[in-house]
Scaffold this motif. Structure first.
Motif, PDB file in Angstrom:
ATOM      1  N   VAL A   1      -4.007   2.484   1.583  1.00  0.00           N
ATOM      2  CA  VAL A   1      -3.224   1.410   2.186  1.00  0.00           C
ATOM      3  C   VAL A   1      -2.229   0.905   1.152  1.00  0.00           C
ATOM      4  O   VAL A   1      -2.513   0.864  -0.044  1.00  0.00           O
ATOM      5  CB  VAL A   1      -4.134   0.263   2.654  1.00  0.00           C
ATOM      6  CG1 VAL A   1      -5.033   0.722   3.782  1.00  0.00           C
ATOM      7  CG2 VAL A   1      -4.977  -0.281   1.503  1.00  0.00           C
ATOM      8  N   PHE A   2      -1.021   0.544   1.602  1.00  0.00           N
ATOM      9  CA  PHE A   2      -0.060  -0.019   0.668  1.00  0.00           C
ATOM     10  C   PHE A   2      -0.284  -1.522   0.567  1.00  0.00           C
ATOM     11  O   PHE A   2      -0.828  -2.153   1.473  1.00  0.00           O
ATOM     12  CB  PHE A   2       1.384   0.303   1.079  1.00  0.00           C
ATOM     13  CG  PHE A   2       1.759  -0.110   2.460  1.00  0.00           C
ATOM     14  CD1 PHE A   2       2.142  -1.420   2.739  1.00  0.00           C
ATOM     15  CD2 PHE A   2       1.757   0.810   3.502  1.00  0.00           C
ATOM     16  CE1 PHE A   2       2.501  -1.797   4.014  1.00  0.00           C
ATOM     17  CE2 PHE A   2       2.117   0.431   4.784  1.00  0.00           C
ATOM     18  CZ  PHE A   2       2.484  -0.874   5.043  1.00  0.00           C
ATOM     19  N   GLU A   3       0.105  -2.093  -0.547  1.00  0.00           N
ATOM     20  CA  GLU A   3      -0.188  -3.494  -0.821  1.00  0.00           C
ATOM     21  C   GLU A   3       0.594  -4.403   0.125  1.00  0.00           C
ATOM     22  O   GLU A   3       1.819  -4.411   0.130  1.00  0.00           O
ATOM     23  CB  GLU A   3       0.185  -3.829  -2.272  1.00  0.00           C
ATOM     24  CG  GLU A   3      -0.115  -5.260  -2.663  1.00  0.00           C
ATOM     25  CD  GLU A   3      -1.564  -5.624  -2.387  1.00  0.00           C
ATOM     26  OE1 GLU A   3      -1.796  -6.502  -1.544  1.00  0.00           O
ATOM     27  OE2 GLU A   3      -2.448  -5.025  -3.018  1.00  0.00           O
ATOM     28  N   ASP A   4      -0.133  -5.139   0.959  1.00  0.00           N
ATOM     29  CA  ASP A   4       0.525  -6.023   1.914  1.00  0.00           C
ATOM     30  C   ASP A   4       0.331  -7.500   1.601  1.00  0.00           C
ATOM     31  O   ASP A   4       0.704  -8.367   2.383  1.00  0.00           O
ATOM     32  CB  ASP A   4       0.033  -5.741   3.331  1.00  0.00           C
ATOM     33  CG  ASP A   4      -1.485  -5.901   3.454  1.00  0.00           C
ATOM     34  OD1 ASP A   4      -2.136  -6.318   2.480  1.00  0.00           O
ATOM     35  OD2 ASP A   4      -2.017  -5.606   4.541  1.00  0.00           O
TER      36      ASP A   4
ATOM     37  N   PRO B   1      11.660 -10.143  -1.773  1.00  0.00           N
ATOM     38  CA  PRO B   1      10.509 -11.029  -1.990  1.00  0.00           C
ATOM     39  C   PRO B   1       9.211 -10.278  -1.692  1.00  0.00           C
ATOM     40  O   PRO B   1       8.927  -9.951  -0.545  1.00  0.00           O
ATOM     41  CB  PRO B   1      10.750 -12.184  -1.015  1.00  0.00           C
ATOM     42  CG  PRO B   1      11.614 -11.598   0.052  1.00  0.00           C
ATOM     43  CD  PRO B   1      12.445 -10.530  -0.586  1.00  0.00           C
ATOM     44  N   ALA B   2       8.449  -9.968  -2.704  1.00  0.00           N
ATOM     45  CA  ALA B   2       7.277  -9.095  -2.586  1.00  0.00           C
ATOM     46  C   ALA B   2       6.296  -9.607  -1.542  1.00  0.00           C
ATOM     47  O   ALA B   2       5.913 -10.777  -1.530  1.00  0.00           O
ATOM     48  CB  ALA B   2       6.581  -8.987  -3.936  1.00  0.00           C
TER      49      ALA B   2
ATOM     50  N   SER C   1       8.628  -1.360   1.615  1.00  0.00           N
ATOM     51  CA  SER C   1       7.196  -1.547   1.838  1.00  0.00           C
ATOM     52  C   SER C   1       6.348  -0.642   0.961  1.00  0.00           C
ATOM     53  O   SER C   1       5.178  -0.939   0.708  1.00  0.00           O
ATOM     54  CB  SER C   1       6.858  -1.311   3.317  1.00  0.00           C
ATOM     55  OG  SER C   1       7.220   0.008   3.710  1.00  0.00           O
ATOM     56  N   ALA C   2       6.891   0.485   0.511  1.00  0.00           N
ATOM     57  CA  ALA C   2       6.147   1.394  -0.360  1.00  0.00           C
ATOM     58  C   ALA C   2       6.643   1.241  -1.801  1.00  0.00           C
ATOM     59  O   ALA C   2       7.585   0.501  -2.086  1.00  0.00           O
ATOM     60  CB  ALA C   2       6.330   2.833   0.121  1.00  0.00           C
TER      61      ALA C   2
ATOM     62  N   GLN D   1      -5.984 -12.680  -7.653  1.00  0.00           N
ATOM     63  CA  GLN D   1      -6.471 -11.347  -7.267  1.00  0.00           C
ATOM     64  C   GLN D   1      -5.358 -10.516  -6.640  1.00  0.00           C
ATOM     65  O   GLN D   1      -5.254  -9.313  -6.884  1.00  0.00           O
ATOM     66  CB  GLN D   1      -7.642 -11.487  -6.293  1.00  0.00           C
ATOM     67  CG  GLN D   1      -8.905 -12.061  -6.916  1.00  0.00           C
ATOM     68  CD  GLN D   1      -9.964 -12.347  -5.881  1.00  0.00           C
ATOM     69  OE1 GLN D   1      -9.739 -13.050  -4.894  1.00  0.00           O
ATOM     70  NE2 GLN D   1     -11.150 -11.776  -6.075  1.00  0.00           N
ATOM     71  N   ILE D   2      -4.534 -11.156  -5.823  1.00  0.00           N
ATOM     72  CA  ILE D   2      -3.421 -10.443  -5.209  1.00  0.00           C
ATOM     73  C   ILE D   2      -2.453  -9.964  -6.281  1.00  0.00           C
ATOM     74  O   ILE D   2      -1.989  -8.816  -6.262  1.00  0.00           O
ATOM     75  CB  ILE D   2      -2.706 -11.334  -4.174  1.00  0.00           C
ATOM     76  CG1 ILE D   2      -3.643 -11.621  -2.995  1.00  0.00           C
ATOM     77  CG2 ILE D   2      -1.419 -10.678  -3.682  1.00  0.00           C
ATOM     78  CD1 ILE D   2      -3.087 -12.615  -1.999  1.00  0.00           C
TER      79      ILE D   2
END
Length: 517
Positions: free
Chosen positions: A48-51, A242-243, A261-262, A215-216
């Motif tokens: 999963v990519f970081e959301d 903006p991440a 997104s990636a 943590q994020i």
């Protein structure tokens, strides 16, 4: 609980859910199918990519009368965005899906159809607005998508692998939510699975074990909302994203669309030549609303399909509160909030919300003619939306429809002085910024805007003069009083008739589809 080891790498593996048939190995990403007391490797699941979601595996929550634990998730991408579905198991063994789409949440559980429920429609027959009767309520199709699974982790209650597609249709009734899942084409009866639930606020689920900002940041390398600098893959210009907030950026130099997104930024639309426009607000401008600071992430200029009207829309964001919109149209400002709870429609076609009756005012088609900045869905020049505006006094409810979805929003007016005060830009308190925007839209637009407002100030001026001249006679209640009343009627009846045929005083518009999935 069923414990074993991964046949690919030997890492320990646990199935905590009795309903789960798939697990993703945390070590080697193998997709493992449970067959009795053994597991079989059927492929490899992409990470999963970081959301930047606060949710994580093992987090717990409470909904209605039960507690649940998050055991797995899949990420789904469609043509203009993505969302995440979390697999949640309740203490009694039942399971649910908790969806997360740009910070908006809905929780649904599987339901069996009853005799009084509508027959299930075919997926290819659905379109936004199609009704579906379920348990005495008439739901309307809100979102119809074909999406592809691009990543997953943990345990899942059905088999999926490379190229697996989700074919789903969401229906809404106020805050109630129904999903018809057509993904399993191999089911014996070929019918979709029905999930029922509601839109929810994350705080209402009383979740424990959520990720905090530290943590994020540790997993993502930066804080949510922190600007990530990169270069445009098309022209090399410096861009900011903006991440974890808005993953689709339109380059201000070459107007190419960039998907962030990636890890590697990619183009979703090619560079194009777009005439520059001057807007009242600039990207990164900030203002305070409801006691929170919002920042302008993206801006658009839209126009009607006949090119007679144009207006500007600004996407603002606050990390805790989420998104809101400002619309600048014909010298007027509106604050626009996308609704997670749909309004009701009366038999007469009026919109009912919070005890107010909004009547249909106008229908038109909108097209994006300029766009820049960052957005939480993929937007580009040429995108079109069908708009229906409903008004109550100076307030407005707007229904925006595309081929795939319907979005409802509520707008309320903001004075120029309020906008100027909140952004700290005194110039916005005057009409100077509005005039510059309207000049670029063309004189015809200004003329039609004025005409749609009726006869302007003249009835008021004439009324004031008539009352002033006859003030001493008004309270005698003789023939002079009757003449004044007749004169006032003669002044205002044409104004009322004009507005009946040419629209309500509130003519500001907003029309870019605000995808919510």
């Amino acid at each position: 609980m069923f414990s074993t080891s991964c046949p690919q790498c030997g890492a320990p593996l646990e199935f905590r859910s009795a309903a789960a048939v798939i697990a993703v190995c945390e070590s080697c990403r193998s997709t493992l199918l449970k067959r009795g007391e053994a597991v079989e490797r059927i492929g490899e699941m992409a990470s999963v990519f970081e959301d930047y979601s606060p949710l994580q595996l093992g987090a717990t929550g409470h909904h209605e009368n039960g507690s649940f634990t998050l055991l797995g998730r899949i990420q789904l991408r469609y043509d203009v965005g993505y969302w995440t579905e979390w697999y949640a198991e309740f203490d009694d063994g039942a399971f649910a899906w908790l969806s997360d789409a740009s910070g908006q949440y809905a929780i649904t559980t599987q339901k069996e159809l009853e005799a009084q429920d509508s027959a299930l429609p075919r997926f290819d027959s659905l379109s936004p607005g199609v009704p579906f009767d379920f348990r005495g309520k008439r739901y309307l199709a809100a979102d119809i998508r074909i999406a592809q699974c691009v990543g997953g982790e943990g345990e899942l209650p059905f088999r999926l692998g490379d190229g697996w597609q989700a074919r789903v249709a969401d229906f809404r009734y106020e805050d109630r939510f129904i999903t018809l899942d057509y993904s399993d084409a191999d089911s014996p009866d070929g019918k979709p699975v029905v999930y029922e639930g509601e839109s929810v606020e994350l705080a209402a689920l009383a979740c424990q074990g959520l990720r905090d900002e530290a943590q994020i940041r540790e997993s993502a390398g930066r804080y949510r909302g922190e600007l990530a600098a990169f270069t445009c893959p098309s022209c090399g210009a410096s861009l900011d994203c903006p991440a974890g907030v808005a993953n689709y950026v339109i380059c201000g130099s070459c107007h190419a669309g960039v998907d962030c997104s990636a890890e590697q930024a990619t183009l979703f639309s090619k560079r194009r030549s777009v005439e520059a426009v001057e807007t009242a607000l600039q990207l990164s401008a900030s203002a305070t609303f409801d006691g929170a600071k919002y920042t302008v992430l993206g801006l658009m200029r839209c126009r009607t399909s006949d090119a007679q009207y144009s207006w500007d829309e600004y996407l603002l964001h606050n990390l805790e509160r989420g998104f809101l919109w400002l619309v600048h149209s014909a010298g007027s400002w509106e604050r626009v909030d996308v609704l997670n709870r749909w309004p009701m429609m009366s038999r007469e076609g009026h919109v009912l919300d919070a005890g107010k009756t909004y009547r249909e005012n106008e229908r038109y088609d909108a097209e994006v003619m300029y766009v820049a900045g960052a957005f939480n869905w993929r937007v580009q020049v040429g995108d079109k939306t069908s708009i229906t505006d409903f008004t109550w006094r100076d307030f407005k409810m707007t229904r925006e429809a595309t081929a795939d979805e319907i979005v409802w929003s509520r707008a309320k007016p903001l004075s120029n002085s309020k906008v100027a005060e909140r952004f700290g830009v005194p110039e916005l308190a005057t009409d100077n910024a509005s005039r510059r925007v309207n000049e670029t839209a063309g004189a015809a637009s200004d003329d039609k805007w004025y005409l749609s407002r009726g006869f302007g100030p003249w009835p008021w001026i004439a009324t004031g003069l008539m009352v002033f001249i006859n003030f001493n006679k008004l309270f005698d209640f003789d023939s002079s009083t009757v003449l004044v009343i007749v004169g006032l009627i003669a002044l205002w009846v044409p104004e009322w008739i004009w507005r009946s045929f040419h629209g309500q005083p509130n003519t500001s518009r907003d029309g870019a589809s605000r995808s919510k999935r």
